[in-house]
Design an enzyme around this catalytic site. Structure first.
Site, PDB file in Angstrom:
ATOM      1  CD  GLU A 211      -2.910  -1.206   0.202  1.00 32.38           C
ATOM      2  OE1 GLU A 211      -3.003  -0.204  -0.546  1.00 32.38           O
ATOM      3  OE2 GLU A 211      -3.626  -2.209   0.072  1.00 32.38           O
ATOM      4  CB  CYS A 245      -1.338   7.268   1.581  1.00 34.02           C
ATOM      5  SG  CYS A 245      -2.800   6.332   2.084  1.00 34.02           S
TER       6      CYS A 245
END
Length: 466
Positions: A211, A245
């Protein structure tokens, strides 16, 4: 390699075979115990997040604690169904067999989490790992030490080290852990470190979930409601001071809409995060994690301005408190560092585009982003943008919130990651899909056994049936 790491790894390797036999009820009991401990440790979690990132209790509750409690509840409610073998259809090559897909634990897993959402981004994959019946070794970020310490306390109270164990330390510790032959590695962090993790995993053929991040763009279509778009972008960009993010990284906007957007964005930022006219309210606005990242963001500002960028929102920096008030830039050169790397802070570049096609081409000229945001009231335009771009996930007329739905997969594409997590997708990430065929008493496979004399009719039949 530290002896405690090696001994825990060996203990988990031995214990994994006991864990793989646990049923849904046993795993659910562990998840419920974890949720109960999270509830008991809530004051310490909030204090740690305040210390590490100056997060407010409300923001910490919504984005970290309640988020994880929701993940646990979803797993508890669906785990029995997830664990059931899945029927697979027959083929003419095995017309009488019974075919199933079993989900079995991968074994001993490593979870490495970052500092920006230090509680959520460790606990979320851990919930999936426990639901899937794995052992796991955890490495939280050393840049959020207060939260890492609380995480370690919760793990010690909930699990034996032979099942789940948390190790605190710096990059050197992560390097030692990556030398071990884990069955699966789940890493959340930067693309650069993701490559290091992938290289280490390759040595042991460990499976991976990465991720990562990237430059998540926003397309503002001419049909968009600018006021609503600006408010949502301001919230998504400035929550956690931009250290998210999937935060909007830059905005692609028609030239004639740029100035109005700036005014709406400034007003929204003021309304949401400021208690006066100068600096954001420290009660609701996070700080930059440390001096190194503060200086990195200041260098991005200077570099963009050296390339001719214009600051349009009255942004300010305060080194003493590691606070950066929102910046909005126009006339940003594509050669500026700000447009080459993920910003990960409250700096928002605006890029003017003459058409949707130009905006699409701009996105496709960069690495695939973790998220793409589209603001438009034109359904045909939305369909076109989705069809002609690629991203880990997409929100239409909103930002960030797709991560909150455990029924949706969350993950990157290309440089922004591989694999998915949350809900069923997290369970599958930590599971091996095992094909199992039960042959019946009517065994047609014998037709293809040797000797092959006088069996040309079998080939003819197979060609016809398959």
């Amino acid at each position: 390699m530290p002896k405690d790491i090696t001994s825990v790894f060996k203990a988990q390797q031995a214990h994994q075979y006991q864990l793989r036999t646990t049923d849904a009820g046993q795993r659910i009991a562990k998840l419920k115990k974890l949720k109960q401990l999270i509830s008991e440790y809530e004051p310490q979690i909030y204090a740690a997040l305040q210390q590490d990132l100056r997060k407010s209790e409300f923001e910490s509750a919504v984005t970290e604690v309640i988020f994880i409690c929701g993940e646990i509840d979803f797993a508890v409610n669906h785990l029995k169904k997830w664990m059931k073998p899945v029927r697979a259809g027959r083929t003419m090559s095995n017309p009488f067999s019974k075919n199933r897909i079993y989900y079995e634990p991968k074994g001993v897993c490593l979870i490495i989490s970052p500092w920006n959402y230090p509680f959520q981004l460790m606990m979320s994959p851990l919930v999936s790992a426990v639901a899937a019946g794995n052992c796991a070794m955890l490495k939280p970020s050393e840049l959020s030490p207060a939260t890492s310490a609380v995480l370690a306390q919760i793990i010690r109270a909930c699990f034996e080290p032979k099942e789940i164990c948390c190790f605190q330390g710096d990059a050197a510790l992560a390097g030692e852990l990556l030398k071990l032959p884990f069955d699966h590695i789940f890493f959340t962090g930067s693309t650069a470190i993701g490559k290091v993790v992938m290289e280490a995993a390759a040595k042991h053929l460990s499976t991976l979930t990465l991720e990562l991040g990237g430059k998540s763009p926003v397309i503002i279509d001419p049909s968009a409601n600018l006021r609503k778009a600006a408010e949502k972008i301001a919230w998504g960009k400035l929550i956690n001071a931009g250290q998210t993010c999937i935060a909007p990284d830059y905005v692609l906007i028609p030239d004639h809409m740029q100035q109005e957007f700036i005014e709406h964005y400034k007003a929204a930022a003021q309304r949401l995060f400021f208690k006066d006219k100068t600096m954001p309210d420290s009660g609701v606005y996070a700080k930059i994690i440390n001096e190194r990242h503060f200086n990195r963001l200041c260098a991005l500002i200077k570099d963009a301005e050296d390339y001719g960028a214009k600051e349009m929102a009255g942004g300010r920096t305060e080194a003493e408190s590691l606070t950066i008030a929102p910046f909005v830039f126009t006339n940003v050169s594509n050669d500026a560092e700000m447009m080459q790397e993920e910003i990960f802070g409250p700096l928002l570049p605006l890029i003017t585009c003459r058409s949707r096609d130009q905006a699409i081409a701009y996105i496709n000229n960069k690495s695939k982003p973790l998220a793409l945001y589209i603001f438009s009231e034109d359904n045909n335009a939305v369909k076109k943008i989705i069809a002609q771009t690629s991203a880990g996930g997409t929100c239409v007329n909103d930002v960030l919130v797709h991560i909150s739905n455990p029924k949706l997969p969350f993950g990157g594409a290309g440089a922004s990651g591989m694999g998915s997590c949350h809900g069923l997708y997290g369970f599958k990430a930590f599971s091996h899909e095992r094909a199992v065929l039960f042959q019946s008493g009517i065994d047609t496979t014998r037709m293809i056994y040797p000797p092959y004399v006088h069996k040309s009719w079998v080939l003819k039949l197979l060609r016809k049936l398959m």
